[in-house]
Design a protein around this motif. Structure first.
Motif, short mmCIF file in Angstrom:
data_model
loop_
_atom_site.label_atom_id
_atom_site.label_comp_id
_atom_site.label_asym_id
_atom_site.label_seq_id
_atom_site.Cartn_x
_atom_site.Cartn_y
_atom_site.Cartn_z
N LYS A 1 30.16 -70.40 32.14
CA LYS A 1 29.31 -69.39 31.51
C LYS A 1 30.06 -68.73 30.37
N GLN B 1 16.76 -72.93 20.71
CA GLN B 1 16.47 -73.94 21.73
C GLN B 1 17.73 -74.74 22.07
N TYR C 1 19.99 -72.57 24.17
CA TYR C 1 19.48 -72.49 25.54
C TYR C 1 19.84 -73.76 26.32
N ASN C 2 19.62 -74.91 25.71
CA ASN C 2 19.92 -76.19 26.37
C ASN C 2 21.41 -76.32 26.67
N LYS D 1 23.59 -73.85 27.10
CA LYS D 1 23.94 -72.93 28.19
C LYS D 1 23.49 -73.47 29.53
N ARG D 2 22.33 -74.11 29.56
CA ARG D 2 21.82 -74.69 30.79
C ARG D 2 22.74 -75.81 31.29
N LEU D 3 23.18 -76.66 30.37
CA LEU D 3 24.10 -77.73 30.74
C LEU D 3 25.44 -77.17 31.23
N SER E 1 25.92 -74.27 32.62
CA SER E 1 25.73 -73.61 33.92
C SER E 1 25.69 -74.62 35.06
N GLN E 2 25.28 -75.84 34.79
CA GLN E 2 25.29 -76.88 35.82
C GLN E 2 26.72 -77.19 36.25
#
Length: 101
Positions: free
Chosen positions: A50, A35, A38-39, A41-43, A45-46
C-alpha cells in the motif's frame, strides 16, 4: 503525482479564454490516469502493498512511503526526475489518444 499535477493545472486552465478547448483534453487525461492509478493500487493491494503517502523532504527530494506485509519502506526520489517522468507519462497518454482518433 500526475493526477495531482493535472488537478492543479485544471484550476488554472479553467480561467483561460480558450478553456473550452483544453478542458476536455484534461478531463480525458485525468480519467485515463485515474483509472490506471486505481488499477495499479488494486494490483499492489493483492500483494499486500500500500502506498502510504508522498512526503516532500525539501526543494530537491521527496519520499515515497510504502507499507508492505513485513515493514514500511521509504524510497527517496529527486523532484526534477519525478517531474520529467510525469511529463513523459502525460505525453505518452496524449500521443496514444491521438493515435486512436
Amino acid at each position: 503525482m500526475a493526477v495531482q499535477s493535472l488537478q492543479r493545472d485544471y484550476k488554472v486552465i479553467e480561467n483561460l479564454k480558450l478553456s473550452k478547448v483544453y478542458l476536455p483534453i484534461l478531463d480525458r487525461l485525468l480519467d485515463d490516469i485515474s483509472q490506471e492509478c486505481y488499477n495499479a493500487k488494486r494490483l499492489l493491494s493483492q500483494d499486500k502493498i500500500k502506498v502510504v503517502r508522498w512526503e516532500k523532504v525539501d526543494e530537491n527530494f521527496s519520499d515515497l512511503i510504502i507499507a508492505t506485509a513485513g515493514e514500511d519502506q521509504v524510497f527517496t526520489y529527486a523532484n526534477m526526475a519525478l517531474k520529467t517522468q510525469v511529463e513523459k507519462l502525460l505525453l505518452s497518454h496524449q500521443n496514444k489518444d491521438q493515435a486512436l482518433n
